[in-house]
Write an enzyme that holds these catalytic residues in place. Structure first.
Site, short mmCIF file in Angstrom:
data_model
loop_
_atom_site.label_atom_id
_atom_site.label_comp_id
_atom_site.label_asym_id
_atom_site.label_seq_id
_atom_site.Cartn_x
_atom_site.Cartn_y
_atom_site.Cartn_z
N THR A 277 -18.33 24.21 0.11
CA THR A 277 -17.53 25.06 1.00
C THR A 277 -18.26 26.35 1.36
OG1 THR A 277 -16.51 25.75 -1.05
CG2 THR A 277 -15.24 24.28 0.36
N PHE A 406 -8.31 29.79 1.56
CA PHE A 406 -8.49 29.52 0.13
C PHE A 406 -7.25 28.89 -0.51
CE2 PHE A 406 -11.61 32.84 1.12
CZ PHE A 406 -12.76 32.24 0.62
N CYS A 413 -7.89 28.90 -4.50
CA CYS A 413 -9.28 28.87 -4.94
C CYS A 413 -9.56 29.91 -6.02
CB CYS A 413 -10.18 29.14 -3.74
SG CYS A 413 -11.92 29.03 -4.15
C1 HEM Z 1 -9.57 25.44 -4.83
C2 HEM Z 1 -11.48 26.68 -0.54
C3 HEM Z 1 -15.46 28.36 -2.81
C4 HEM Z 1 -13.82 26.53 -6.99
C5 HEM Z 1 -9.73 25.67 -3.48
C6 HEM Z 1 -8.72 25.42 -2.47
C7 HEM Z 1 -9.26 25.75 -1.28
C8 HEM Z 1 -10.61 26.23 -1.52
C9 HEM Z 1 -8.59 25.62 0.09
C10 HEM Z 1 -7.30 24.87 -2.72
C11 HEM Z 1 -7.31 23.37 -2.66
C12 HEM Z 1 -5.92 22.74 -2.79
O1 HEM Z 1 -4.89 23.42 -2.73
O2 HEM Z 1 -5.88 21.51 -2.95
C13 HEM Z 1 -12.72 27.25 -0.80
C14 HEM Z 1 -13.58 27.84 0.22
C15 HEM Z 1 -14.69 28.33 -0.42
C16 HEM Z 1 -14.54 28.04 -1.84
C17 HEM Z 1 -13.27 27.87 1.71
C18 HEM Z 1 -15.89 29.04 0.13
C19 HEM Z 1 -15.96 29.70 1.27
C20 HEM Z 1 -15.36 28.05 -4.16
C21 HEM Z 1 -16.31 28.41 -5.18
C22 HEM Z 1 -15.84 27.88 -6.36
C23 HEM Z 1 -14.59 27.20 -6.06
C24 HEM Z 1 -17.58 29.21 -4.96
C25 HEM Z 1 -16.42 27.96 -7.75
C26 HEM Z 1 -17.39 28.73 -8.14
C27 HEM Z 1 -12.54 26.07 -6.74
C28 HEM Z 1 -11.70 25.46 -7.77
C29 HEM Z 1 -10.47 25.16 -7.16
C30 HEM Z 1 -10.58 25.59 -5.76
C31 HEM Z 1 -12.09 25.20 -9.21
C32 HEM Z 1 -9.24 24.54 -7.82
C33 HEM Z 1 -8.38 25.63 -8.37
C34 HEM Z 1 -7.15 25.13 -9.11
O3 HEM Z 1 -6.43 24.27 -8.60
O4 HEM Z 1 -6.92 25.61 -10.22
N1 HEM Z 1 -10.86 26.18 -2.87
N2 HEM Z 1 -13.34 27.38 -2.01
N3 HEM Z 1 -14.33 27.33 -4.72
N4 HEM Z 1 -11.84 26.13 -5.56
FE1 HEM Z 1 -12.55 26.84 -3.81
#
Ligand code: HEM
Length: 468
Positions: A277, A406, A413
């Site tokens: 992402t 996010f 996120c």
């Molecule tokens: C969850 C977007 C960067 C780790 C999410 C979700 C979104 C998202 C939309 C929610 C998904 C859902 O509801 O099903 C993004 C975008 C990023 C980004 C647009 C960068 C521009 C990152 C980075 C990491 C990360 C750098 C880790 C170092 C996670 C994790 C979750 C998550 C572990 C799950 C959280 C949970 O349910 O407890 N992200 N993300 N993401 N993201 Fe990101």
């Protein structure tokens, strides 16, 4: 009728569908899928139902409904069929855990401190080191050859999460191809996506792909086990990175550490979620900067004010918070192309949404963020790239749930600060150092796996001289 009483709920609108096949044949794959879905949101309204082979989803694309669905006392994260497939290699890792799995809360609590704003201070130097590997490569390309932007952004973000999260150096800039883990992951994601989109049983005819999938999962698992083994055998008990926290801290509630299988699932999850992402977001931002010279000029003025004409600037941790215009550019890129282009929720109980549509408990409702991010509440010209939408004054006035790249609530996120810190630092360094030459007059084409990125986007580079 718009005034139907709540006790007589209406069914959610849908286009006439074929039996069994539903709307599957209407849905163009990949890039065109987004144009199609955004057009559907315009024509069908902000909520409609879509069916493909028995799997059914409700698409939500407007502010009022998203505001309603963001209420965590009524809705929670739902695992879409794609995400359920991803569990075949990410298991109960944070991203793909069901709400009811105790490991979600445990891992969330153990890992949260590693993603606080304060924690970014400890990653800053490492992020800078990874950025300098990219710059060394781009310096060699100056005047010599084009660079493949999404590929190099992927190298950067993958090395960054490896180093900051696990103290492991993937050395992607020493390789001609992206790291084998990235290849395995892309194929595995494509395989799971494909499975969800095709006729049930079709996988029986795809023995070769299924075998490849197993090899890819093995490759990912073996690599991750090696990363964990190296840390364990080093005797290093630091707790200031993700792996250290998982190995050496206990959950405050249960007093237990995470188990080994779960740690493996988390490492795979972070390697995937932590780079795709962010790399897409950086690529879109560079695309828009290339196409909008006035925006690029302002971004440069901002970094020049901090770093002057230093050949090798030394951005401090505190500088990142000062790059407010670059942050606006990133946000505006994430508005138009949120690189995880949606998230799904489900009602905790049978309910009525939008004041009139009956929805059963557990039914998947997909918030389609590219449409939300073009809601009329953004003003006129929603297709126009305009970082002014993210000035502090306008951010303050913006409805809370209008911008959701996010995700929402507890399951939003965890890596958001990490991504923004990393991306702001890199964009700052790149606009400070290079002229971005749009040698091929690139026309945006979107490549979709689970995430989206600009396909085939290349630039030529020149070093800036004087006030260019
Ligand atoms: C969850 C977007 C960067 C780790 C999410 C979700 C979104 C998202 C939309 C929610 C998904 C859902 O509801 O099903 C993004 C975008 C990023 C980004 C647009 C960068 C521009 C990152 C980075 C990491 C990360 C750098 C880790 C170092 C996670 C994790 C979750 C998550 C572990 C799950 C959280 C949970 O349910 O407890 N992200 N993300 N993401 N993201 Fe990101």
């Amino acid at each position: 009728a718009p005034h139907a009483p709540i006790d007589e709920p209406q069914t959610i609108p849908e286009r006439p569908a074929l039996p069994l096949i539903g709307h599957a044949f209407d849905l163009p794959k990949g890039a065109d899928g987004h144009d199609h879905l955004m057009k559907e949101v315009k024509e069908m309204g902000p909520v409609f139902r879509m069916r493909a082979f028995g799997a059914e989803t409700v698409i939500i694309g407007g502010l009022d409904l998203v505001t309603e669905l963001s209420d965590e006392s009524r809705f929670r994260k739902s695992l879409s069929p794609d995400l359920i497939e991803v569990r075949r290699f990410a298991g109960d890792g944070l991203f793909t855990a069901f709400n009811h799995e105790p490991n979600w809360r445990k891992a969330h609590d153990i890992l949260m401190p590693a993603f606080s704003l304060g924690a970014m201070r400890s990653y800053h130097g490492t992020m800078l080191r990874a950025a300098r590997s990219l710059i060394a490569k781009w310096d060699r390309a100056v005047g010599a050859r084009e660079v493949d932007v999404p590929e190099d952004m992927t190298r950067l973000t993958f090395d960054t999460i490896g180093l900051c999260g696990f103290g492991y150096d993937f050395q992607s800039f020493r390789r001609d191809q992206v790291h084998p883990f990235v290849g395995a992951m892309s194929r595995a994601l494509a395989f799971t996506q494909d499975k969800v989109e095709s006729v049930p049983g079709a996988e029986l005819f795809k023995r070769k792909q299924a075998e490849q999938f197993r090899r890819d999962v093995d490759l990912m698992t073996d690599l991750v086990d090696e990363v964990i083994r190296q840390r364990r055998s080093s005797g290093d008990t630091r707790t200031d990175d993700l792996l250290g926290r998982m190995l050496h801290t206990r959950d405050a509630v249960t007093g237990e550490p995470l188990d080994d299988v779960n740690i493996r699932n988390q490492v795979i999850t972070f390697l995937i979620a932590g780079h795709e992402t962010t790399s897409g977001a950086l690529s879109f931002a560079l695309y828009y900067l290339t196409k909008h010279p006035a925006v690029l000029a302002r971004a440069r003025a901002e970094v020049d004010a901090l770093w002057g004409d230093a050949d090798t600037p030394e951005p401090g941790y505190g500088d990142i918070g000062k790059l407010t215009y670059i942050r606006q550019v990133l946000n505006e890129s994430l508005r138009l192309w949120p690189t995880a282009p949606g998230f799904a929720v489900e009602p905790l109980q049978d309910t009525v949404i939008g004041g009139k549509y009956a929805v059963r408990k557990g039914r998947t409702l997909t918030v389609y963020t590219p449409a939300l991010h073009r809601d009329p509440a953004w003003g006129e010209n929603v297709e126009l790239f305009d970082p002014e939408r993210f000035t502090p004054e306008r951010e303050e006035k913006r409805p809370v749930h209008l911008f959701k790249p996010f995700g929402n609530g507890e399951r939003a996120c965890i890596g958001r600060q990490f991504a923004l810190h990393e991306a702001t630092l890199l964009l700052g360094l790149l606009v400070h150092r290079y002229r971005l030459i749009d040698h091929a007059d690139y026309q945006l084409k979107i490549k979709q796996t689970l995430t989206i990125k600009p396909d085939g986007f290349t630039l030529e580079l020149a070093r800036r001289a004087g006030s260019e």
